[in-house]
Design an enzyme around this catalytic site. Structure first.
Site, mmCIF file in Angstrom:
data_model
loop_
_atom_site.group_PDB
_atom_site.id
_atom_site.type_symbol
_atom_site.label_atom_id
_atom_site.label_comp_id
_atom_site.label_asym_id
_atom_site.label_seq_id
_atom_site.Cartn_x
_atom_site.Cartn_y
_atom_site.Cartn_z
ATOM 1 N N GLY A 163 84.873 13.559 71.050
ATOM 2 C CA GLY A 163 84.997 14.718 71.943
ATOM 3 C C GLY A 163 83.650 15.254 72.413
ATOM 4 C CD GLU A 206 78.113 7.749 77.183
ATOM 5 O OE1 GLU A 206 77.577 7.328 76.134
ATOM 6 O OE2 GLU A 206 79.337 7.781 77.359
ATOM 7 C CD GLN A 213 74.850 6.753 73.795
ATOM 8 O OE1 GLN A 213 74.788 7.950 73.611
ATOM 9 N NE2 GLN A 213 75.814 6.207 74.522
ATOM 10 C CB CYS A 251 86.989 8.054 57.506
ATOM 11 S SG CYS A 251 87.924 6.991 56.400
HETATM 12 P P1 ADP Z 1 83.387 11.031 73.319
HETATM 13 O O1 ADP Z 1 82.586 11.493 74.510
HETATM 14 O O2 ADP Z 1 82.895 11.612 72.008
HETATM 15 O O3 ADP Z 1 83.502 9.529 73.213
HETATM 16 P P2 ADP Z 1 85.593 12.185 74.778
HETATM 17 O O4 ADP Z 1 85.187 13.611 74.977
HETATM 18 O O5 ADP Z 1 85.387 11.260 75.955
HETATM 19 O O6 ADP Z 1 84.870 11.591 73.481
HETATM 20 O O7 ADP Z 1 87.122 12.070 74.399
HETATM 21 C C1 ADP Z 1 87.696 12.786 73.337
HETATM 22 C C2 ADP Z 1 89.203 12.587 73.430
HETATM 23 O O8 ADP Z 1 89.521 11.246 73.099
HETATM 24 C C3 ADP Z 1 90.002 13.408 72.441
HETATM 25 O O9 ADP Z 1 90.295 14.704 72.911
HETATM 26 C C4 ADP Z 1 91.283 12.592 72.273
HETATM 27 O O10 ADP Z 1 92.268 12.980 73.197
HETATM 28 C C5 ADP Z 1 90.850 11.171 72.642
HETATM 29 N N1 ADP Z 1 90.856 10.239 71.513
HETATM 30 C C6 ADP Z 1 91.199 8.942 71.571
HETATM 31 N N2 ADP Z 1 91.058 8.338 70.366
HETATM 32 C C7 ADP Z 1 90.608 9.271 69.511
HETATM 33 C C8 ADP Z 1 90.239 9.283 68.109
HETATM 34 N N3 ADP Z 1 90.315 8.176 67.348
HETATM 35 N N4 ADP Z 1 89.768 10.429 67.585
HETATM 36 C C9 ADP Z 1 89.706 11.554 68.327
HETATM 37 N N5 ADP Z 1 90.015 11.612 69.649
HETATM 38 C C10 ADP Z 1 90.465 10.497 70.231
HETATM 39 MG MG MG Z 2 81.541 10.506 75.996
#
Ligand code: ADP
Ligand code: MG
Length: 191
Positions: free
Chosen positions: A15, A85, A87, A180
């Site tokens: 998220g 992003e 990284q 985890c």
């Molecule tokens: P990040 O930028 O950290 O990759 P995003 O903000 O793009 O994450 O997306 C977060 C969303 O992804 C969450 O709100 C949820 O709906 C979805 N999601 C899909 N798989 C997972 C997971 N394994 N854990 C938590 N959220 C997940």
């Molecule tokens: Mg992202």
């Protein structure tokens, strides 16, 4: 507090982008001048967009490297700069972030703090150590539903070269799962 650094970090699916965009929208509601910056590699929903896995998105400007971020903002000091992003921009981003904060900009930097094989992923660890505010997010473990501080490749095909894992962090999200610490595969046994 003008001129400071906020970090939003964690593994994939935590998220991070949602939280970054939430802060962007709050700042715009407050009438602040906001600039959103993304890496040129992240074209998941087309260039010029920062978007979350759930499809929340904001228009952004793209830069290919840290010097490109500096160049985008040479003649412009917005109230808030949001960089996603992080990284992909590498260690040189730290100096650019410091320069912006010194000019009075609130810099919100979001990115992966851990690689797909469980190692610290610069520049996030350095930014976490020097930021005024750090938000460390976890995802949901794909095996047990617990707090996932890691993500790992589940695509059995080996990465083609050293850059492939970086590119697939963007392009092949189906190749990764949040895990985890108890359910991540054993990592770098040669260390
Ligand atoms: P990040 O930028 O950290 O990759 P995003 O903000 O793009 O994450 O997306 C977060 C969303 O992804 C969450 O709100 C949820 O709906 C979805 N999601 C899909 N798989 C997972 C997971 N394994 N854990 C938590 N959220 C997940
Ligand atoms: Mg992202």
């Amino acid at each position: 507090m003008p001129g400071h650094v906020e970090v939003v970090c964690g593994p994939m699916f935590a998220g991070k982008t949602e939280e970054l965009l939430r802060r962007v929208r709050r700042a715009r509601l407050a009438g602040l001048d906001v600039e959103v910056v993304n890496h040129a590699l992240d074209d998941r929903r087309g260039p010029g967009l920062v978007s979350s896995h759930d499809g929340v998105s904001e228009a952004s400007r793209s830069a290919p490297d840290a010097a490109g971020v500096r160049a985008l903002l040479t003649n412009h000091s917005p109230d808030l700069v949001a960089i996603d992003e992080a990284q992909f921009f590498g260690p040189d981003l730290v100096g650019v972030v410091d320069e912006l904060a010194a000019r009075g900009v609130t810099v919100v930097v979001s990115g992966l703090s851990v690689t797909f094989d469980g190692r610290p992923f610069e520049p996030l660890p350095t930014l976490m150590a020097t930021a005024e505010r750090v938000t460390r997010l976890t995802a949901v473990c794909a095996v047990c539903g617990g707090d996932a501080a890691f993500h790992q490749r589940v695509d059995p095909r080996p990465p083609a070269d050293a850059l492939t894992p970086l590119v697939e962090h963007v392009g092949g999200i189906e190749a990764y799962q949040a895990r985890c610490r108890h359910h991540r595969d054993s990592l770098h046994p040669a260390d």
